[in-house]
Scaffold this active site. Sequence first.
Site, mmCIF file in Angstrom:
data_model
loop_
_atom_site.group_PDB
_atom_site.id
_atom_site.type_symbol
_atom_site.label_atom_id
_atom_site.label_comp_id
_atom_site.label_asym_id
_atom_site.label_seq_id
_atom_site.Cartn_x
_atom_site.Cartn_y
_atom_site.Cartn_z
ATOM 1 N N GLU A 121 1.068 -1.176 -0.033
ATOM 2 C CA GLU A 121 -0.285 0.129 -0.075
ATOM 3 C C GLU A 121 0.421 0.987 -0.127
ATOM 4 O OE1 GLU A 121 -2.448 1.310 -0.285
ATOM 5 O OE2 GLU A 121 -4.313 1.032 0.308
ATOM 6 N N ASP A 122 0.421 2.758 -0.592
ATOM 7 C CA ASP A 122 1.207 3.445 -0.589
ATOM 8 C C ASP A 122 1.228 4.108 1.370
ATOM 9 O OD1 ASP A 122 -1.255 3.988 -0.752
ATOM 10 O OD2 ASP A 122 -1.561 5.452 -2.307
ATOM 11 N N ASP A 125 -4.227 5.624 6.849
ATOM 12 C CA ASP A 125 -4.850 6.458 7.040
ATOM 13 C C ASP A 125 -5.678 6.042 8.138
ATOM 14 O OD1 ASP A 125 -5.171 8.708 7.650
ATOM 15 O OD2 ASP A 125 -6.373 9.500 5.543
ATOM 16 N N PHE A 178 -2.053 15.871 4.641
ATOM 17 C CA PHE A 178 -2.144 15.401 2.957
ATOM 18 C C PHE A 178 -1.033 15.809 1.917
ATOM 19 C CE2 PHE A 178 -3.961 14.507 -1.290
ATOM 20 C CZ PHE A 178 -4.782 13.334 -0.800
ATOM 21 N N ARG A 191 0.568 12.135 -9.438
ATOM 22 C CA ARG A 191 0.981 10.695 -9.221
ATOM 23 C C ARG A 191 2.870 10.859 -9.962
ATOM 24 N NH1 ARG A 191 -2.808 7.713 -7.247
ATOM 25 N NH2 ARG A 191 -4.940 8.075 -8.053
HETATM 26 P P1 5GP Z 1 -7.842 4.597 4.849
HETATM 27 O O1 5GP Z 1 -9.038 3.868 4.735
HETATM 28 O O2 5GP Z 1 -6.272 3.951 5.629
HETATM 29 O O3 5GP Z 1 -8.445 6.102 5.805
HETATM 30 O O4 5GP Z 1 -7.273 5.196 3.414
HETATM 31 C C1 5GP Z 1 -6.269 4.773 2.685
HETATM 32 C C2 5GP Z 1 -5.900 5.256 1.420
HETATM 33 O O5 5GP Z 1 -6.981 6.371 1.775
HETATM 34 C C3 5GP Z 1 -5.136 5.284 1.196
HETATM 35 O O6 5GP Z 1 -4.789 3.988 0.130
HETATM 36 C C4 5GP Z 1 -5.138 6.183 0.156
HETATM 37 O O7 5GP Z 1 -5.367 6.312 -1.085
HETATM 38 C C5 5GP Z 1 -5.254 7.133 0.712
HETATM 39 N N1 5GP Z 1 -4.774 8.432 1.388
HETATM 40 C C6 5GP Z 1 -5.228 8.427 3.153
HETATM 41 N N2 5GP Z 1 -4.457 9.308 2.955
HETATM 42 C C7 5GP Z 1 -3.936 9.878 2.143
HETATM 43 C C8 5GP Z 1 -2.976 10.997 1.991
HETATM 44 O O8 5GP Z 1 -2.138 11.924 3.144
HETATM 45 N N3 5GP Z 1 -2.307 11.255 0.332
HETATM 46 C C9 5GP Z 1 -3.342 10.759 -0.764
HETATM 47 N N4 5GP Z 1 -2.753 10.713 -1.896
HETATM 48 N N5 5GP Z 1 -4.094 9.839 -0.126
HETATM 49 C C10 5GP Z 1 -4.077 9.548 0.776
HETATM 50 MG MG MG Z 2 -4.439 3.956 -2.153
#
Ligand code: 5GP
Ligand code: MG
Length: 206
Positions: A121-122, A125, A178, A191
């Site tokens: 994963e990238d 959050d 963010f 990206r």
């Molecule tokens: P979660 O389900 O953990 O809240 O969110 C994970 C996903 O939210 C990541 O795979 C990503 O796509 C998006 N995301 C969360 N924070 C960021 C951020 O700071 N920047 C970007 N570009 N995407 C984020």
């Molecule tokens: Mg993602």
Amino acid sequence: MKDEVIDLRNTPLISPQSIRSPKYALRDFAGILVLNGEIVLRTNKLAHDIQNDYESKKLVLVGVLDGSVHFIKDLSEGIGIPIKRTFIKVSSYRDNTTSGEIELHLNPMINLNGMDVLIVEDIVDSGKTLQFIIDEIKQKFNPNTVKTCSLLDKAEKRAPGFENVVADYTGFIIPDEFVVGYGLDFADNYRGYRHIAVLKPEVFSK
Ligand code: 5GP
Ligand code: MG
């Protein structure tokens, strides 16, 4: 030996002016949080740990599209044992910033039955997306093991009930900002930027 995750929560940002940056970076970014060189160094360390842990296993990296593309490329180049690599796609966000309902949009194109899956994963959050992916892969594809690797972790942002979601391999802990670049987007922009940058709030709230 596994080392400590690198914590960038109190790290000053680098000015996009101070390194070669395209015009949109100067306009839209508050600053750079992680330089490409730092990402590559850290990714090589993670790749080394993964290589040690999976020496006698059937490793398949499962990248989460689209954000993990840059990371999985560098990560898989650093792993010096035979591996397979495939991708899945999930939709987790109704708009750009808020967690919505999660769905698996694209199944892996490799049979994961009996394989040792490492989800790539990238960023983590709220933790909801990673937990959803772990559950789906375990339930639907009967792998031998499932572990997770995330380049970034907003450790303070876990949603209630997801406090224990933490990747098995993490690149950097980052502040609650963010971030874009190195595969990460805002509304599918940025990206291709090489570094990881913090978006200016005014871009974000437009
Ligand atoms: P979660 O389900 O953990 O809240 O969110 C994970 C996903 O939210 C990541 O795979 C990503 O796509 C998006 N995301 C969360 N924070 C960021 C951020 O700071 N920047 C970007 N570009 N995407 C984020
Ligand atoms: Mg993602």
